[in-house]
Enzyme design. Structure first.
Site, short mmCIF file in Angstrom:
data_model
loop_
_atom_site.label_atom_id
_atom_site.label_comp_id
_atom_site.label_asym_id
_atom_site.label_seq_id
_atom_site.Cartn_x
_atom_site.Cartn_y
_atom_site.Cartn_z
N ILE A 67 0.85 -1.25 -0.01
CA ILE A 67 0.02 -0.02 -0.04
C ILE A 67 0.90 1.06 -0.03
O ILE A 67 0.42 2.50 -0.57
CB ILE A 67 -0.91 -0.05 1.15
CG1 ILE A 67 -2.09 1.04 0.97
CG2 ILE A 67 -0.32 0.14 2.41
CD1 ILE A 67 -3.11 0.92 -0.30
N HIS A 89 -0.51 0.50 14.53
CA HIS A 89 -0.97 1.90 14.26
C HIS A 89 -0.64 2.88 15.47
O HIS A 89 -0.34 3.92 15.36
CB HIS A 89 -2.39 1.86 13.83
CG HIS A 89 -2.38 1.58 12.16
ND1 HIS A 89 -3.56 1.60 11.49
CD2 HIS A 89 -1.54 1.09 11.40
CE1 HIS A 89 -3.23 0.93 10.26
NE2 HIS A 89 -2.04 0.86 10.21
N LYS A 100 -5.93 2.83 6.91
CA LYS A 100 -7.11 2.21 7.57
C LYS A 100 -7.17 0.79 8.23
O LYS A 100 -6.57 -0.06 7.50
CB LYS A 100 -8.55 2.39 6.74
CG LYS A 100 -8.35 1.83 5.50
CD LYS A 100 -8.61 0.27 5.57
CE LYS A 100 -7.85 -0.42 4.19
NZ LYS A 100 -7.73 -1.96 4.59
N ASP A 134 -10.02 -5.80 7.81
CA ASP A 134 -9.10 -5.44 6.69
C ASP A 134 -10.21 -4.78 5.73
O ASP A 134 -9.64 -3.57 5.34
CB ASP A 134 -8.96 -6.85 5.69
CG ASP A 134 -8.03 -6.64 4.85
OD1 ASP A 134 -7.46 -5.78 4.68
OD2 ASP A 134 -7.88 -7.73 4.12
#
Length: 348
Positions: free
Chosen positions: A12, A76, A94, A175
């Site tokens: 990503i 995170h 996210k 996910d």
């Protein structure tokens, strides 16, 4: 010009850095990985000047203004809090955290350290979603009654993989289920001319498999304006990526909701700077007729995301995906998981 540092050079991050190539507001200047060779290879791909052998070293780099946290979601909280303490602005993948408690902690870290923070729901940054809200507000399908949204895929089973491992925050809800949850809240909000609404009621069923995460699941939502949401996701079931909004007078369909206008999403190498970006299309069905509405894009989806950060960095949050929106979405995911009996170690 925002000088970006990349924390976690995975797939990503590759997409995001490709998008940055087309931005006039920022550029990637540093990348960090625990595997220095991996970081160096990533840096070569995108002509990134500085390679750090640790995330801490990147956060100590005075040449970095903002960080893109592209680690898996169980990590995170740690790196958002550390980035905020280092005075770096933050775009975090996210879902922002593993639960609402973690998201609240991240928001407080951003607030107390006076830095920008946004959850990287890139689809919200594309003009397609602004057009969806505009059509709903203009009454294109009459009063909105139901929104249906799905995002799921079938991954080959591996209990140690990101998709299936409980320790890695696997499962459909965390996910990709966060996308249809976000979309339903967005559409319900647009129906009341608001940025989003949180559901007043959540009911769900789901299948938790042998690895301890949700393999596939669906939920129904009720909102204060009587809009009903139907959302579904999975990592062991192919589901169509869709948003469909049903009104009293018509139907609005978003055939490609999550990845519109994004050649960067599938590119394995740095795209040439003369790359063109396809338009996306909405489908409006009303009165027996079908209209295809073109939404023109002049940038990649991930370029729009980076540019949203730049446009709102002084305000410390962006209306596209503000802190209350991220908190509301995470609370919905918490409720969805609670309904099917899914807990992670971080919920203790």
């Amino acid at each position: 010009m925002i000088r970006w540092g990349i924390i976690g050079p995975g797939s990503i991050a590759r997409v995001f850095c490709n998008g940055l190539r087309f931005s006039q507001t920022g550029a990637a200047v540093a990348v960090a990985s625990r595997d220095r060779q991996k970081a160096a290879q990533f840096a070569d791909l995108f002509s990134i000047e500085t390679v750090h052998a640790s995330y801490d070293a990147l956060l100590a780099d005075s040449g970095v203004d903002a960080v893109y946290v592209a680690t898996i979601h169980p990590a995170h909280l740690e790196w958002v809090e550390k980035a905020a303490a280092a005075g770096k602005h933050i775009l975090v993948e996210k879902p922002m955290g593993m639960n609402a408690v973690q998201v609240e902690a991240m928001v407080e870290a951003a607030r107390s350290n006076d830095v920008f923070l946004m959850e990287a729901f890139m689809y919200r940054c594309h003009p397609q979603m602004q057009k969806v809200a505009e059509l709903i507000a203009d009454g294109a399908i009459g009063t909105v009654r139901v929104v249906r949204s799905a995002f799921g895929y079938r991954a080959g089973f591996n209990p140690d993989s990101r998709a299936y491992s409980r320790d890695l925050g696997g499962g459909g809800i965390m996910d990709v289920g966060c996308y249809p949850a976000s979309a339903a809240r967005f559409v319900a909000g647009a129906a009341s001319e608001k940025a989003f609404l949180d559901p007043t009621e959540v009911k769900a069923n789901g299948i938790i498999g042998e690895s301890g995460v949700d393999y596939y699941t669906a939920a129904t939502l009720r909102f204060e304006n009587d809009v009903i949401g139907e959302i579904s996701t999975g990592v062991a079931c192919n589901l169509p990526g869709e948003i469909a909004v049903f009104g009293e007078e018509g139907i609005l369909r978003v055939p490609q909701p999550w990845l519109p206008s994004s050649p960067c999403r599938t590119a394995q190498h740095a795209l040439p700077l003369d790359t063109t970006f396809p338009s996306s299309k909405l489908v409006l069905e009303r009165g027996g007729s079908v209209e295809h509405i073109e939404v023109v894009a002049d940038r990649d989806l991930f370029t729009y995301e980076a540019d949203v950060v730049a446009a709102h960095i002084d305000a410390r949050q962006a209306p596209t995906m503000n802190w209350d929106d991220s908190l509301g979405n995470m609370r919905l995911l918490d409720q969805w998981r609670a309904q099917i009996g899914l807990r992670y170690p971080q919920d203790a």
